[in-house]
Design a protein around this motif. Structure first.
Motif, PDB file in Angstrom:
ATOM      1  N   ARG A 181     -22.610 107.121  34.956  1.00 47.26           N
ATOM      2  CA  ARG A 181     -22.618 105.651  35.033  1.00 47.26           C
ATOM      3  C   ARG A 181     -24.033 105.128  35.217  1.00 47.26           C
ATOM      4  NH1 ARG A 181     -23.832 101.445  34.875  1.00 47.26           N
ATOM      5  NH2 ARG A 181     -22.893  99.500  35.632  1.00 47.26           N
ATOM      6  N   VAL A 186     -23.875  98.404  31.148  1.00 47.99           N
ATOM      7  CA  VAL A 186     -22.599  97.702  30.983  1.00 47.99           C
ATOM      8  C   VAL A 186     -22.311  97.530  29.496  1.00 47.99           C
ATOM      9  CG1 VAL A 186     -21.392  95.518  31.371  1.00 47.99           C
ATOM     10  CG2 VAL A 186     -22.766  96.530  33.200  1.00 47.99           C
ATOM     11  N   ARG A 296     -12.529 104.886  37.355  1.00 44.43           N
ATOM     12  CA  ARG A 296     -12.665 103.582  38.019  1.00 44.43           C
ATOM     13  C   ARG A 296     -13.592 103.685  39.224  1.00 44.43           C
ATOM     14  NH1 ARG A 296      -7.696 102.779  38.453  1.00 44.43           N
ATOM     15  NH2 ARG A 296      -7.400 103.528  40.591  1.00 44.43           N
ATOM     16  N   ALA A 301     -14.033 101.550  33.189  1.00 44.89           N
ATOM     17  CA  ALA A 301     -12.684 101.026  33.022  1.00 44.89           C
ATOM     18  C   ALA A 301     -12.051 101.731  31.836  1.00 44.89           C
ATOM     19  CB  ALA A 301     -12.712  99.520  32.783  1.00 44.89           C
ATOM     20  N   GLN A 319     -14.982 102.264  29.276  1.00 43.16           N
ATOM     21  CA  GLN A 319     -16.188 101.452  29.115  1.00 43.16           C
ATOM     22  C   GLN A 319     -16.839 101.189  30.454  1.00 43.16           C
ATOM     23  OE1 GLN A 319     -15.572  97.586  27.220  1.00 43.16           O
ATOM     24  NE2 GLN A 319     -17.547  97.755  26.184  1.00 43.16           N
ATOM     25  N   ARG A 321     -18.318  99.228  33.311  1.00 45.74           N
ATOM     26  CA  ARG A 321     -18.057  97.865  33.810  1.00 45.74           C
ATOM     27  C   ARG A 321     -19.348  97.219  34.296  1.00 45.74           C
ATOM     28  NH1 ARG A 321     -13.144  99.004  37.905  1.00 45.74           N
ATOM     29  NH2 ARG A 321     -14.790 100.259  38.825  1.00 45.74           N
TER      30      ARG A 321
END
Length: 321
Positions: A181, A186, A296, A301, A319, A321
Motif C-alpha cells: 500500500r 490512491v 481492507r 478495497a 483498489q 483507497r
C-alpha cells in the motif's frame, strides 16, 4: 522493442547473506524451520514447474482458469498503463493478462520483479519479442524488501499470483500488504491470487503427490544449503511430510529426520533426533471474507472476487483507497 537492461537491486552477495541469516536463525530455533524461497535454485525451479503439471496440483490450473475467464474484466476495470508482476518467474500466466490488455489497448509498460537474474533475462526477452509495442523493465529484487523500487506514476496494476502470499505468516502478510500500500497511490490496483480453504483430501495430495516430485522439491533446499554454505546434510535421510493444520488452515511442508543426525553448517553443529521435523514451508489457504478483511486493513478495497468453476482458487481485484 527489446527489453530494457535489468534493474538490479539484489546482488548475489545479498542472497548469500540472506541465506546465511535464515539458516542460522532457523536451524537454531527450538522448532527448526527454513523459509521456502531457498527451494528455488535452477533445479528447484524446474521441479516446481513439474509440480504445476501434476494431476494432484490444482492451484496452477485453477488460477489459470480464472485468468482465462476474467483477464478482459481486469483490463477494462483497471485501465492500467503499467502492469507490475511480483515473483514473476516465467510470467506464463501473466500472458493471459498481457493479451487482454493488448486487445484493449493502453498498456505501455510491463515490469516483472523476481530474485532470479536468469529467469528475468529469459522472460523479459521473450515478452518483449512477443509484445513488440510494450516497454519491458525487469527488476531483480525481493518482493518483501524492494517494493519501494517499483516504478512510480499513476495507472498501475500490481499482480501477485500463484497463492504465493500464503507462504507468508499472518504478521508477515500484514507487513507485506502495508508495504504494498505504501508503494502505491490512491486509485492503483492489486490483483491477488489466493488458494481457498477446501477439503483436506484435495489439498494434501497437491503437496504430497504420488510420483514424489514434491518430496524431491522439498529436499532440494538441503542440497542448496550444502552447495552454497558447505553443509553436510544427507538430504535423502529426510522424509517429506505434508501436514494439514486445521486450526491455522494451512499446509506445512516439513522434512522429517529418519535417523539421528549431526549436521555441520556455517560454524554450527546442528543435532537432529530421529523423527524430528524441519518446517520448510507454510501454505495458507484463505476464505473470501478473510482476504477482503486483510486487504481492507492494509488500505485496499476489494472490487471483484472470482473463482474457477470448482471454487478451488480465488483471484481478488482490489483498489488502493
Amino acid at each position: 522493442m527489446s527489453a530494457e537492461p535489468l534493474e538490479i537491486y539484489l546482488e548475489p552477495q545479498d542472497l548469500e547473506r540472506g541465506l546465511r541469516q535464515d539458516v542460522r536463525a532457523g536451524l537454531t530455533a527450538e522448532a527448526k524451520w527454513l523459509p521456502p524461497k531457498w527451494f528455488y535454485d535452477s533445479r528447484g525451479s524446474e521441479l516446481f514447474e513439474e509440480i504445476t503439471r501434476l494431476p494432484e496440483y490444482y492451484p496452477t490450473r485453477a488460477e489459470r482458469a480464472v485468468l482465462a475467464e476474467h483477464a478482459p474484466d481486469v483490463a477494462s476495470l483497471t485501465g492500467a498503463k503499467t502492469l507490475i508482476e511480483l515473483g514473476s518467474g516465467s510470467s506464463e500466466k501473466t500472458r493471459l493478462l498481457l493479451d487482454a490488455f493488448t486487445r484493449r489497448g493502453g498498456l505501455g509498460t510491463f515490469v516483472p520483479l523476481d530474485v532470479s537474474v536468469s529467469a528475468l533475462l529469459g522472460s523479459t526477452a521473450q515478452i518483449a519479442a512477443d509484445y513488440p509495442g510494450l516497454r519491458v523493465r525487469g527488476i531483480v529484487g525481493d518482493f518483501t524488501r524492494q517494493l519501494d523500487r517499483l516504478p512510480t506514476g499513476g495507472g498501475r496494476l500490481v499482480v501477485f499470483l500463484g497463492g504465493t502470499i500464503g507462504n507468508l505468516l499472518p504478521a508477515e502478510r500484514a507487513d507485506f500488504l502495508a508495504a504494498m500500500r505504501a508503494a502505491l497511490e490512491v486509485g492503483d490496483w492489486l490483483l491477488l491470487g489466493t488458494d481457498l480453504v477446501k477439503d483436506p483430501s484435495v489439498i494434501v495430495p497437491a503437496y504430497d503427490d504420488a510420483a514424489g516430485v514434491t518430496a524431491e522439491f522439498n529436499r532440494n533446499v538441503l542440497y542448496v544449503i550444502n552447495r552454497e554454505l558447505g553443509a553436510d546434510f544427507d538430504p535423502e535421510a529426510f522424509a517429506h511430510v505434508a501436514h494439514w493444520d486445521p486450526d491455522h488452515e494451512w499446509i506445512e511442508m516439513r522434512l522429517r529426520a529418519t535417523r539421528p543426525m549431526r549436521v555441520r553448517v556455517l560454524d554450527l553443529t546442528v543435532e537432529f533426533a530421529a523423527g524430528e521435523e524441519l518446517r520448510t514451508e507454510v501454505s495458507a489457504k484463505f476464505r473470501p471474507e478473510g482476504v477482503a478483511a486483510e486487504l481492507r486493513d492494509a488500505g485496499f478495497a476489494a472490487a471483484q472476487f472470482w473463482t474457477d468453476p470448482d471454487g478451488l482458487f480465488g483471484v481478488t481485484l482490489a483498489q488502493v483507497r
